[in-house]
Structure formats: structure tokens, C-alpha cells
Enzyme design. Structure first.
Site, short mmCIF file in Angstrom:
data_model
loop_
_atom_site.label_atom_id
_atom_site.label_comp_id
_atom_site.label_asym_id
_atom_site.label_seq_id
_atom_site.Cartn_x
_atom_site.Cartn_y
_atom_site.Cartn_z
N GLU A 42 -40.77 42.33 -6.83
CA GLU A 42 -39.38 41.99 -7.07
C GLU A 42 -38.57 42.53 -5.90
O GLU A 42 -38.71 43.71 -5.54
CB GLU A 42 -38.87 42.60 -8.37
CG GLU A 42 -37.42 42.21 -8.67
CD GLU A 42 -36.87 42.83 -9.94
OE1 GLU A 42 -35.69 42.59 -10.25
OE2 GLU A 42 -37.62 43.59 -10.61
N ARG A 267 -52.55 52.40 -11.51
CA ARG A 267 -51.63 52.50 -10.38
C ARG A 267 -51.95 53.75 -9.56
O ARG A 267 -52.62 54.67 -10.03
CB ARG A 267 -50.18 52.53 -10.85
CG ARG A 267 -49.83 53.76 -11.67
CD ARG A 267 -48.38 53.71 -12.14
NE ARG A 267 -47.47 53.68 -11.01
CZ ARG A 267 -46.17 53.43 -11.14
NH1 ARG A 267 -45.65 53.17 -12.33
NH2 ARG A 267 -45.39 53.45 -10.08
N LYS A 277 -39.54 53.38 -7.83
CA LYS A 277 -38.54 52.72 -6.99
C LYS A 277 -37.12 53.13 -7.41
O LYS A 277 -36.23 53.26 -6.58
CB LYS A 277 -38.72 51.21 -7.07
CG LYS A 277 -37.96 50.43 -6.00
CD LYS A 277 -38.10 48.94 -6.20
CE LYS A 277 -39.49 48.44 -5.99
NZ LYS A 277 -39.57 46.95 -6.09
#
Length: 560
Positions: A42, A267, A277
Site C-alpha cells: 500500500e 514476518r 510503518k
């Protein structure tokens, strides 16, 4: 056939993992003819090292089996997205060494997504809901209690079609209505309790402008985008595992022609490293760091500015592997791969980061001689260089002690050391200022002890580095510590209270004159200090600034 593919994979640079084994089996059994993956960020911020793992996995998996990988921007939230982030992500992927087969955007498919939503309404699988976000949270239920159905759940198909069309036409305010899937409010998987598919957002989109005022949610847009692009293996991190049933439901109920499959992997988590983020953005917005590319940031652009290499990052990502269970990787492991990549590539030169002037009193005044030095003792191909030597030099403050402890082998009054590539010098006098601080040393040298001369008269235990004073180039050195103080004593503190106040140390010193023409991105190994990179942003402003990438040594053992 399956065994043959597995043997081939084991011989690859990247070791086998469970996702690769799935791919092998799917190819072997004819479930897919071509592997198609995608990297779908994104564009609401800069990529960090955790994304590097996903990039490497998707691109290298497709490359290994001669498949395709798309770079697709999941740009479904115009409030947070920007073309700045789009361009930075493209640059990061290419810098890592990968090239996408097609560049796509979720916004390319907005019309198709809308039509599929209309299909869901016609099938009685979606409805327009007037509940507020808070009301939906209150009626969603818990892990042990079912949710409550919306009072708007049983609207007729005709009413839902009318309201959804009016949502698109812009008749309603933000948050006034949403489109929800009609699945099961008693599902043990809370994600399946009538999730929102569309919300109203009167916001300018970086690509479609003001053409739309309703935008699909990620969980709806993502599977449709995958299906349109013919993705075979939709690889994501473990936090999306509970979303897989919704992924499959969307593809099935929207009657997509292609049926991708979602697979989850752990992850990347690294000690002392911020992998959120949202938190990274708070550091940028709060002015705690110098932008997304601050060398202390774990963003790919920050690592690049600091001096990390794409080769080292790819090797690191391969080594940590792909697993189903979350784990924590020691930050020193990443540093190990940086050292391994740079040790044969970089020129080994001398730099003084905390200078102390030395006057060699018996060296002829006005004389400058050129000494020969190898550029890298482990790589002869990098050749030799000539460095000046004269009566006045700079050494490190740390290489002198007026009252040394036992077994101190560097310079102190009456002691003799070797200057690397040069001569033996002996400290004869210490000059101090009015505050009692040492500001200069006066030494003598032995002209018979020149490096390479074969002198064997006596030995010294210490060798120190230096730079010649008249030709040395002033430089700034930036040393870094982790931004995050990640230990048990700080675990429960608010994020900003865990930030390391000593994450940046700036020092003013000198480098050899040959480095004066260095440009951003040039890398060097400075004796005893570590590996350094010329800062590309500050060097463009006419400054000679070196970022320390990593120190020379670490206690990390990659075999353990």
C-alpha cells in the site's frame, strides 16, 4: 518428478522452504502451468526491511520457476496514500535487484470491483448498512460470543442496489453508510462476521482523482486483484491467516474466473528494530529523524543511504528462510552479511574521527614523502595507492593515554608504536591547554623502521593509523546506535519513551586526501573503525560526510 524438482531446489542458492515445496507440488501435479506472484504494497509510507523479505520471496520464487511477478499498489485508501510513496517503492524494488513483469494498481480495477459488488448484492450476499463504525464494533461480538446482526441486514436487493448506487453518486457523507458482506455473525472467525466491503471517502485519489467517493476495503480488493491478474500463489504474512476464509469467500462469491490461493509466512522481526510503518511515520512526522531515509531508519531507503548493499540484504533474507512460526532475528546477523559482502569490495583507507595532532620533531621540516599502501590486503585486484607522510600528522585521541593501564600497547609517554604503512614513533612530550587537556604530542621517529624496508632491529606491540595533516581532508563521521531501546525494562513503556536518545553521534575528523573526490554511495573500510558510506544526500550539498554502516567486528557467530 516431484523428487527431481526438490533436488533442483536444494541446489539453488536459496534453500527450500514450505512455500517453495507447495509450488513444486503444484507444478508437478499440474495444478498450475506458470507461477505468478505479486508484491502488493500500500503506498502509504516507505518500505522497510520487513518488506525486503517479502520482495525477495515473491520475485525469487517466480524467477526460480520461470514465472512472473507483478508489482501492484493496493491503493484503496486515498486518505493515506501519495505518489511520493509510489515512486519510493518502485525505486526500492529496483535497487534490491528485481524487475516486475507488470506494474499494476488496485485502482485499475475499481470498476470491476464495483460490478462484482453489485453481483454480491444481487445474490443476496451483501447489503448496505447504516450503523456507525462504533456501533458495528459494539455488535461484532467476541471470541466467545456471537455478534448481533445489523437491523439493515435484511434490506431488499432493490433497496441495496439503489443505496449502493447513491453511495457511488456521492449522496452520502463519509461514514454514513457502508457496504457489508452478508456471511455469518456467529462465525468463530470474527473476520467473517459481515465484514465491510466498501466505505465512503470523499477524498482525492492520487490516480483516479475525484472519480470515486467510495473505495473497496483491502480484504475485498486484494483477492479480486489477485484473481484478475492470474496470481497463482498469493503470499502474505501470518497476520492475514484469519483473513484467508474471507479471501476465498470473495473469490468464490464474486465468481472470479481465476482462483488464486493464499499462503502465509512469518514476518521478519529483528531485535532493536522498529518494524511498524505507523511507528516509523510517527518518527518522521515528529521530526525525531531526518525523513524516511534517515540512516538510522530500517526503511530500505534508510539502509541504502546508510550504505547497506542489495546483495547483503538478499543474502540475509535467504539465510533467515521462510517459516510458519514467528521468531526474532538478531540484528547482528544482518550486520554479518554486510561485512561479508563489503570486506573484499571496499578500499581500506585511514581516517581519524577524533583527531589529536602529532609533531614528529626529528622529521625534516617542509619534507613530504609518498608511501605505498595496499588498497585491500585481502584483494590484490584493488591495487595500491600512494599516501603522503610529513612532520605533522593526526592520530586518534583513543590511541594515546598519559597514564595507561596494564597491557596498553598504543602510544603513551616513552612508548614506541608503529604508524601503519610508515615508521616507528616514540612519544617524547605531551602538550596541554590551560584546562589540562592534551592537545598535541611531540614524538620522534626512527627512519630505519620504514614499512617494507625489512627492518628487524626490534619489535613494537602496537600499530596505529594516522593521516598526514597538511593534505588531510576534513570530514564528518556519523555513528549510529539502534533507534529503539528494546529490552525488558522498556517493554511496557509508550513507543516514544523507548527511543534511544543516543542513536546518532556526529564527529569531526579527517580522511586521506584521496577521498576528497568521493561521491554519494562510495564505500570504504576505515582501519579499526568499520565500514563507511559517503552520505548521498549530504555529499550533494558539498559536504564530505561518512555514515558508519557497521563496525569491523561483532560477537555474532553465524554458525550458531
Amino acid at each position: 518428478m516431484l523428487q527431481e524438482r526438490l533436488v533442483v531446489m536444494e541446489n539453488k542458492t536459496a534453500s527450500s522452504n514450505f512455500i517453495r515445496n507447495i509450488v513444486v507440488e503444484d507444478l508437478d501435479k499440474g495444478k498450475v502451468k506458470e507461477i505468478v506472484t505479486r508484491f502488493p504494497p500500500e503506498p502509504n509510507g516507505y518500505l522497510h526491511i520487513g518488506h525486503a523479505k517479502s520482495i525477495c520471496l515473491n520475485f525469487e520464487l517466480a524467477d526460480e520457476f520461470k514465472g512472473r511477478t507483478n508489482l501492484r499498489f493496493d491503493d484503496t485508501n486515498p486518505v493515506k496514500e501519495d505518489t511520493e510513496y509510489v515512486e519510493s517503492i518502485k525505486q526500492d524494488v529496483q535497487w534490491l535487484g528485481f524487475e516486475w513483469d507488470e506494474l499494476r494498481y488496485a485502482s485499475d480495477y475499481f470498476e470491476e470491483m464495483y460490478n462484482r459488488a453489485v453481483l454480491l448484492i444481487k445474490k443476496g450476499k451483501a447489503f448496505v448498512c447504516d450503523l456507525s463504525a462504533e456501533q458495528m464494533r459494539e455488535t461484532r461480538g467476541t471470541l466467545t460470543e456471537p455478534g448481533q446482526e445489523s437491523p439493515y441486514r435484511n434490506r431488499t436487493v432493490e433497496e441495496n442496489l439503489d443505496l449502493f448506487a447513491r453511495m457511488r453518486a456521492g449522496e452520502f457523507k463519509d461514514g454514513e453508510r457502508v457496504l457489508r458482506a452478508k456471511i455469518d455473525m456467529a462465525s468463530p472467525n470474527i473476520t467473517m462476521r459481515d465484514p465491510v466491503l466498501y466505505r465512503i471517502a470523499h477524498a482525492h485519489h492520487h490516480r483516479t482523482g475525484d472519480a470515486w467517493c467510495i473505495y473497496p476495503m483491502y480484504d475485498y480488493a486484494h483477492p479480486i486483484s489477485d484473481a484478475i491478474e492470474g496470481v497463482t500463489h498469493s503470499i502474505c504474512t501470518l497476520e492475514f491467516e484469519d483473513h484467508r476464509p474471507l479471501y476465498d469467500w470473495t473469490i468464490r462469491e464474486c465468481e472470479m474466473e481465476s482462483t488464486p490461493r493464499q499462503y502465509e509466512f512469518a514476518r521478519l522481526n529483528i531485535t532493536n528494530t522498529i518494524m511498524s510503518k505507523r511507528y516509523l511515520k510517527s518518527l518522521v512526522d515528529g521530526g525525531i529523524v531526518d525523513g524516511w531515509d534517515d540512516p538510522r531508519m530500517p526503511t530500505i531507503s534508510g539502509l541504502r543511504r546508510r550504505g547497506f548493499t542489495p546483495e547483503a540484504l538478499r543474502a540475509f533474507c535467504r539465510e533467515i528462510g521462510v517459516a510458519r512460526a514467528n521468531s526474532l532475528v538478531d540484528e547482528r546477523m544482518l550486520e554479518h552479511f554486510i561485512r561479508e559482502d563489503l570486506k573484499l569490495k571496499t578500499l581500506r583507507t585511514m581516517a581519524v574521527v577524533r583527531p589529536l595532532k602529532v609533531v614528529i620533531t626529528n622529521y625534516p621540516e617542509g619534507q613530504v614523502e609518498m608511501l605505498e599502501a595496499e588498497n585491500n590486503s585481502e584483494n590484490e585486484e584493488l591495487g595500491m595507492r600512494m599516501i603522503p607522510f610529513s612532520r605533522e600528522i593526526y592520530i586518534e585521541q583513543d590511541d594515546f593515554m598519559e597514564v595507561p593501564p596494564p597491557k596498553y600497547h598504543r602510544l603513551y609517554p616513552g612508548n614506541e608504536v608503529r604508524l601503519k604503512h610508515a615508521y616507528f614513533i616514540k612519544c617524547e612530550e605531551v602538550i596541554k591547554n590551560d584546562a589540562g587537556e592534551v592537545i598535541e604530542l611531540r614524538c620522534t621517529y626512527d627512519p630505519e623502521t620504514k614499512s617494507g624496508s625489512g627492518f628487524t632491529g626490534r619489535k613494537v606491540k602496537g600499530t596505529i593509523h594516522w593521516v598526514e595533516a597538511s593534505s588531510a581532508k576534513a570530514a564528518e563521521f556519523r555513528h549510529f546506535e539502534p533507534l529503539l531501546i528494546d529490552d525488558e525494562s522498556n517493554a511496557d513503556k509508550p513507543f516514544l519513551e523507548r527511543i534511544n536518545p543516543n542513536s546518532l553521534e556526529t564527529l569531526q575528523g579527517f580522511v586521506e586526501e584521496g577521498l576528497a573526490s568521493s561521491v554519494g554511495g562510495d564505500k570504504f573500510q576505515f582501519f579499526r573503525h568499520g565500514y563507511y558510506n559517503v552520505d548521498p544526500k549530504l555529499s550533494a550539498q558539498g559536504k564530505l560526510v561518512f555514515n558508519r554502516i557497521v563496525s569491523l567486528k561483532s560477537s555474532f557467530d553465524p554458525k550458531k
